[in-house]
Write a protein that holds these residues in place. Structure first.
Motif, PDB file in Angstrom:
ATOM      1  N   ARG A  20       0.840  -1.200   0.000  1.00  0.00           N
ATOM      2  CA  ARG A  20       0.000   0.000   0.000  1.00  0.00           C
ATOM      3  C   ARG A  20       0.875   1.250   0.000  1.00  0.00           C
ATOM      4  N   THR A  21       0.544   2.221  -0.846  1.00  0.00           N
ATOM      5  CA  THR A  21       1.276   3.494  -0.865  1.00  0.00           C
ATOM      6  C   THR A  21       0.425   4.665  -0.403  1.00  0.00           C
TER       7      THR A  21
ATOM      8  N   GLN B 174      -6.290  -9.840  -4.087  1.00  0.00           N
ATOM      9  CA  GLN B 174      -6.861  -8.789  -3.233  1.00  0.00           C
ATOM     10  C   GLN B 174      -7.962  -8.015  -3.954  1.00  0.00           C
ATOM     11  N   LEU B 175      -8.029  -8.143  -5.287  1.00  0.00           N
ATOM     12  CA  LEU B 175      -9.097  -7.494  -6.045  1.00  0.00           C
ATOM     13  C   LEU B 175     -10.340  -8.379  -6.020  1.00  0.00           C
ATOM     14  N   ASP B 176     -11.436  -7.838  -5.527  1.00  0.00           N
ATOM     15  CA  ASP B 176     -12.693  -8.574  -5.423  1.00  0.00           C
ATOM     16  C   ASP B 176     -13.598  -8.182  -6.597  1.00  0.00           C
ATOM     17  N   PRO B 177     -13.776  -9.061  -7.579  1.00  0.00           N
ATOM     18  CA  PRO B 177     -14.582  -8.701  -8.762  1.00  0.00           C
ATOM     19  C   PRO B 177     -16.021  -8.365  -8.437  1.00  0.00           C
TER      20      PRO B 177
ATOM     21  N   LEU C 106      -7.855   3.608  -9.924  1.00  0.00           N
ATOM     22  CA  LEU C 106      -6.420   3.896  -9.953  1.00  0.00           C
ATOM     23  C   LEU C 106      -5.857   3.998  -8.537  1.00  0.00           C
ATOM     24  N   LYS C 107      -6.607   4.647  -7.653  1.00  0.00           N
ATOM     25  CA  LYS C 107      -6.154   4.743  -6.256  1.00  0.00           C
ATOM     26  C   LYS C 107      -6.061   3.366  -5.628  1.00  0.00           C
TER      27      LYS C 107
ATOM     28  N   ASP D 280      -3.512   1.361  -2.772  1.00  0.00           N
ATOM     29  CA  ASP D 280      -3.851   0.321  -1.804  1.00  0.00           C
ATOM     30  C   ASP D 280      -3.093  -0.981  -2.035  1.00  0.00           C
ATOM     31  N   LEU D 281      -2.935  -1.364  -3.309  1.00  0.00           N
ATOM     32  CA  LEU D 281      -2.409  -2.697  -3.596  1.00  0.00           C
ATOM     33  C   LEU D 281      -1.011  -2.691  -4.182  1.00  0.00           C
TER      34      LEU D 281
END
Length: 813
Positions: free
Chosen positions: A219-220, A334-337, A381-382, A387-388
């Motif tokens: 995470r940035t 970590q991406l939840d479709p 994009l954020k 986050d990821l």
């Protein structure tokens, strides 16, 4: 401090031990309180209920604890009782400046420093090295906790409780005692590895005391109230990557290694530290009977991620998973479709992966491929960047996906629409630059080349469109050899088809003609391509078709400029003007170009008044058309100057001045068109008898042409002739003879029979006369007259002028 200050402060219901300590700390830091006695008095005066004076109060006036941040401390044995499960990596390298940066950031009170970056970038490795370098300097110790599983953090914190009665206490109570100890004033280092959740960090971050926190995270995007400093990790510099691979091989007893092969391995792995560690371990394991060249061949033969070397054969120095594909899959999971923002983020990531891997990608191009506006794409994009850590923002308008992440995504099943969207967006943006005649930014060329290369195996119409778009943009960028390569592929592919698309074939032939015309002035090949394109178009459609008009325009101007057949050029350009005027009207760029080209053909035919009428009309049409057309207007002014110079019209100077200004504003200093403009300035000065001005302008033109990769033989041939005329005016026939020799060389390279070479023979005749060689002068003069009669006819003004000059030279002899 006035007692009213304390009263007002208490009146706001602020006072409790922690808040009172914060207030006194603030006063100390700002110089209001300068001694422990004053601070103790304030504590006693301010409290309204019995709470003891904390030890931190005295600590405020003791020498401040600090980590050295100007030079790295040596490795030393760590004291017992530290909770640090990772041993230091003896092959750690390339991140030393970042260790100093972390130390400086942790010197701040209540510091929380985040090491951020993509999976496999070396975040945990850097934190481990920092702990081993600096751990002995933390009086209260070092405590490493994994935050990868939020449900296990409580147990991890409780495990830090080392009291003999630990086994008798419940888990939560042990964790709470540890957490309270973190609020003590003694400096200690807390390392929260794989911390991705702000709420989890807020729960376990001490609110005060001497603890410093170093966390690692993909995470940035962090709340500034939680994270006081970030240390983003880039991929290794190439020299470090090569050094790491060499170090692995050296540890295995292999010192003779091919650096180019190792460099290419590092490039294929995108300089990703985890991938380099795995590759180095694999090479070391198979040494000395397995070379980097053999490894490189295996990587080229398949997807790098499918190679067993990246599956993690050796022990992990960080105790993290080492199977690279699994590491990347875990990050992408970590991406939840089911969540709209995550679904959008996944769509963006899938498209980004199909552009050039590891290269900065124009955000405009990425968003166009997903059909999103900038504002609509911001949440996704954020998520990806902030986050990821799956994507990196490289500037305000570019992003980047690591090449191995991109490769993993490309190897994962995805909708066919993804590739179609990427190709469509690439073509649309390329068309925008093509329409404006602008050189595309290097970033667009890189990605268009990658997209076109990926499409080539299909050999379909879209692949040819991409190749042509790339070929044209490479032409605009003056990379003619590469442009020809791509356009030739399109031509070959179309010819191999059972029923080639006529429109696409015409476009490809036209582009090939244009590029061959410019690339070393390969005029015969260019004319063949132009003529074939026009014939196919007229046969498939009609001579009145708009595409026929375009091709007639290009072929007509080419013939007028290069092939001496001015009558044919005139007919073709009349056809082009008629078609384009009917199709577009006068106030349009293409119509204006055909009018300009027709004016140039009339100039070559010796019809100077008609030529100037068409050129003036073309200039007016450019000015009325939508768009600037600065370069096209400049070329029109150049041809107007041609007419004015041959007619001794003083307006030539104004035309050249306007042309020069337009080109200087639109072109780079080293551009050939600017060199041509300096030559025209010199021509006007020479016509006015200004030898100094002519010499200076010719010198500026020479500087530009000396730096060019390929010579413009036509301009150089004519300019050398003008320099010879200048040398004659300056009374230096030897220098004039040298210039004429150079001019003849350029004519031989361009076209030995080009009618404009007659001017060089006329000047050569004058040089010979100046040197007293009347026989040579007569021979040169006869050649000039013969060339003009053969091409232009006996009645052409230039032919008559040559006859007049020949008669004058005979009389002089």
């Amino acid at each position: 401090m006035h007692s009213n200050t304390i009263y007002l402060w208490e009146h706001d219901n602020v006072p409790d031990p922690h808040e009172l300590l914060r207030l006194i700390t603030f006063f100390v830091e700002h110089g209001v309180l300068s001694s422990y006695a004053d601070a103790s008095d304030l504590w006693a005066e301010a409290r309204r209920e019995p709470f003891p004076e904390p030890p931190e109060l005295r600590a405020l006036f003791e020498p401040r604890w600090q980590l050295p941040s100007d030079a790295l401390p040596d490795h030393t044995s760590l004291p017992p009782g530290l909770r640090l499960p990772m041993r230091r990596n003896p092959l750690f390298m390339g991140r030393e400046p970042l260790l100093l940066r972390i130390a400086q950031a942790l010197n701040a009170q209540d510091a929380t420093v985040a090491i951020t970056g993509i999976a496999g970038i070396g975040k945990t490795q850097l934190a481990t090295e920092f702990a081993h370098r600096y751990g002995a300097l933390f009086p209260a110790g070092v405590f490493w906790l994994s935050f990868a599983d939020p449900n296990s953090v409580l147990a991890g914190v409780a495990a830090c409780y080392a009291h003999p009665s630990a086994a008798l206490l419940p888990l939560a109570q042990r964790a709470e005692r540890v957490f309270q100890s973190w609020h003590e004033p003694e400096p200690r280092l807390l390392i929260f590895d794989n911390c991705e959740d702000e709420h989890l960090l807020a729960r376990w971050r001490p609110s005060h005391g001497g603890s410093r926190i170093l966390l690692t995270s993909r995470r940035t995007r962090w709340n500034a109230a939680l994270v006081t400093a970030q240390v983003p990790l880039p991929t290794f510099e190439r020299a470090v990557s090569v050094g790491l691979l060499h170090a692995h091989l050296h540890a295995a007893g292999v010192d003779e290694v091919s650096t180019p092969a190792v460099d290419t391995i590092a490039q294929l792995l995108g300089d990703l530290p985890l991938a380099l560690h795995l590759a180095g371990s694999y090479l070391a394991y198979r040494a000395p009977f397995f070379t980097p060249e053999q490894y490189l061949a295996e990587l080229h033969a398949q997807s790098a991620l499918d190679h067993p070397s990246l599956e993690g054969m050796s022990p992990s120095p960080t105790k993290h998973p080492q199977h690279l594909s699994n590491v990347l899959a875990l990050a992408l999971a970590q991406l939840d479709p089911a969540q709209p923002v995550d679904a959008q983020a996944a769509a963006l990531l899938a498209r980004a992966a199909h552009f050039a891997p590891g290269e900065p990608l124009l955000l405009e191009l990425l968003l166009a491929s997903a059909g999103l506006s900038d504002s609509a794409a911001q949440p996704a994009l954020k998520r990806l960047i902030g986050d990821l850590g799956l994507m990196e923002a490289t500037s305000s308008n570019t992003v980047r996906v690591h090449r191995l992440i991109a490769e993993f995504i490309r190897n994962t099943p995805h909708e066919p629409q993804v590739v179609a969207d990427v190709e469509r967006a690439s073509l649309d943006l390329a068309q925008r630059f093509s329409d404006g005649g602008e050189a595309a930014p290097a970033g667009l060329l890189t990605h268009l080349r990658a997209v076109a290369s990926a499409a080539q195996p299909r050999h379909d119409l879209r692949a040819i469109q991409l190749a042509n778009a790339l070929g044209w943009l490479l032409y605009l960028s003056r990379d003619f050899a590469a442009s020809i390569e791509w356009l030739t592929w399109s031509h070959t592919t179309l010819r191999a088809a059972a029923q080639p698309d006529a429109a696409m074939l015409c476009e490809t032939l036209e582009l090939l003609g244009l590029v061959h015309q410019m690339y070393n002035e390969q005029t015969e090949q260019a004319e063949a391509y132009y003529s074939e394109a026009l014939a196919i178009c007229e046969q498939t459609y009609s001579p009145e078709h708009p595409k026929s008009g375009d091709l007639a325009n290009n072929l007509g101007y080419f013939i007028a400029f290069h092939r001496n057949d001015y009558d044919r050029a005139y007919r073709l350009l009349r056809q082009a003007v008629a078609v384009r005027r009917r199709e577009h009207g006068l106030a349009q760029g293409n119509t204006a170009r055909s009018l300009r080209n027709l004016g140039f053909a009339l100039f070559k035919l010796g019809r100077y008044r008609a030529a100037m009428r068409y050129l003036r009309l073309a200039l007016r049409c450019f000015e009325c058309a939508e768009g600037s057309y600065a370069i096209a207007r400049a070329q029109t002014l150049m041809h107007m100057a041609d007419v004015a110079l041959v007619c001794n019209d003083p307006r030539a100077e104004a035309y050249v001045s306007a042309m020069f200004d337009l080109r200087k504003a639109a072109r780079n200093e080293g551009d050939g068109e600017l060199g041509e403009s300096y030559w025209y300035v010199g021509r006007v000065a020479l016509a006015q008898g200004d030898t100094a001005g002519a010499a200076q302008a010719f010198a500026e033109a020479e500087k530009i042409y000396e730096r060019r990769i390929w010579p413009d033989h036509y301009v150089l041939a004519r300019m050398r002739g003008d320099q010879a005329r200048l040398a004659l005016q300056q009374g230096d026939p030897a220098a004039a003879a040298a210039y004429i020799e150079k001019a003849q060389y350029h004519w031989e390279q361009l076209s030995p029979d080009h009618v404009d070479r007659a001017e060089s023979y006329l000047i050569a005749s004058r040089v010979a006369l100046a040197q007293g060689d009347h026989v040579t002068a007569r021979n040169h003069m006869l050649r000039a007259v013969a060339m003009r009669e053969a091409v232009l006819g006996a009645e052409h003004p230039a032919t008559r002028a040559a006859h007049v000059e020949m008669a004058a030279s005979i009389r002089e002899a």
